[in-house]
Scaffold this active site. Structure first.
Site: not given
Lengths: 317, 105
Positions: A136, A139-140
């Site tokens: 992701c 997200c990261d």
């Protein structure tokens, strides 16, 4: 006892809940591990109708949640581990759904458990999960400011994640096992024009390297079989999705890839979303291996809700 | 107990705490973190005085996040006596977290 228990909280699950709770059916949504579903890991959603300027994926799911809560749907942050049907008394059947901590009974069930990002399945990849291995980018990506990363895949997701990651990383290398890309021309073009993005084709990853965090990948050329090491600090996967249906094996009929078989419409009386078990319906990406769009999932969620409602009426439950 | 910790007070609030502390590495833009939040609030009620839940914003406190090698959020780390006892990546259920706390109390 609930009239309908819905497994999943993406566009399919929430749309189903909207219809059942609006029809005064007592509805429970069990969100699963990724509450809000796959859209919560995307950024801009530009192809969901009704939002001319686009909308952020997590925000769209927040709105859907609010809309179903307005009609009295109960939402619990729990993940289902098993589904079984049981005969309670003479001729009367209901479904028992177990989560990690609770047990619920429902007269009907709608499975909208969606799909999750696929991994290559390498032990080294598993070991370095969250230590440079990620599925992701939104997200990261933040943790890769000023670093070099690779993205594995050749479809739209790979192009989108690659392009997104250039906000943080100094260099993004898209590694693909073939020469040609499945990505749509517009997405591929966008990535190719980005000066921070490089492409490596005809390469497969055989190992993710690193002790405590990712330091590189081992690549094999599919044409020459030559192996090489490639230094990188981030390893992002974009190789497709897998339906979340493992917990249904042996109860619900699945295709070889794990997608749920639904009946389909042949006569006007058929319930399209009916599974092999009467009273259990399915919708969204756990069924749909072809279109995989939020709006399609939402549409199927509506169908499943109407099928369930009709089935309950017919059974006089 | 639910507290907010920073790079500055991480040592005094977490490392030198006499209770087990669960640190939640999070950020505003992290949507799974929003899912984790109510679960932690619920866990907090169950724990009462037996443990601490500490929220650390990785945007505002990059040093601590980097020091512990956080590269994905939510990351949850359980500290006892200054040591990391256990860590999780991704959203965790209350039961998973509670069972680790129970082992320490």
């Amino acid at each position: 006892m609930y009239d309908v228990i819905i497994l999943g909280s993406g566009p399919a699950g929430y749309t189903a809940a909207l219809y059942t709770s609006r029809a005064f059916l007592k509805t429970l949504v069990l969100t699963g591990k990724e509450a809000g579903g796959q859209l919560t890991t995307t950024s801009d959603v530009e192809n969901y109708p009704g939002f001319p300027k686009g909308i952020q994926g997590p925000e769209l799911m927040e709105e859907m949640k609010k809309q179903v809560e307005r009609f009295g749907t109960e939402i619990r942050l729990e993940t289902v581990v098993s589904l079984q049907s049981s005969v309670v008394s003479l001729g009367e059947k209901n479904f028992i759904i177990k989560t990690e901590s609770n047990k619920y009974q429902g007269k009907s069930v709608i499975i909208a458990s969606g799909a999750s990002a696929k991994y290559l399945g390498l032990p080294s990849e598993q070991r370095l999960m969250g230590k440079g291995v990620s599925a992701c980018a939104t997200c990261d990506g933040f943790f890769f400011k000023g670093k070099e990363v690779v993205v594995i895949g050749g479809g739209d997701t790979a192009m989108e994640e690659g392009t997104f990651l250039t906000r943080f990383a100094t260099k993004v290398t898209i590694i693909h096992r073939r020469e040609d890309f499945r990505a749509s021309p517009i997405m591929l073009d966008r990535a190719k024009k980005n000066p921070k993005i490089l492409f490596l084709t005809n390469k497969i990853v055989t190992e993710v390297l690193g002790e405590t965090s990712v330091t590189g990948v081992k690549l094999k050329d599919v044409k020459t079989n030559n192996e090489e090491e490639f230094a990188t600090q981030g390893f992002f996967l974009a190789i497709g999705h897998k339906p979340n249906t493992d917990f249904l094996k042996g109860i619900i009929d699945l295709d070889p890839k794990g997608y749920i078989y639904v009946k389909g419409i042949k006569t006007p009386h058929d319930a399209h979303t009916q599974t092999n078990v009467p009273g259990v319906f399915a919708a969204g990406d756990c069924v749909d291996f072809k279109y995989r769009q939020a709006v399609v999932a939402a549409g199927m969620g509506c169908m499943a809700a109407m099928d369930a409602q009709r089935w309950l009426e017919e059974q006089k439950l | 107990m639910h507290i907010t910790v920073t790079d500055q007070d991480f040592d005094s609030q977490v490392i030198r705490s006499d209770k087990p502390v669960l640190v939640d590495f999070w950020a505003v833009w992290c949507s799974p973190c929003r899912i984790q939040n109510p679960i932690l609030e619920d866990l907090d009620k169950d724990l009462g005085e037996n443990g601490v839940i500490a929220k650390l914003n990785v945007d505002e406190n990059p040093n601590t996040a980097m020091k512990f090698g956080v590269m994905s959020i939510p990351t949850l780390m359980l500290f006892k006596g200054g040591e990391v006892i256990k860590q999780w990546i991704g959203v965790q259920s209350k039961e998973t977290l509670k069972s680790e706390f129970d082992k320490l109390v």
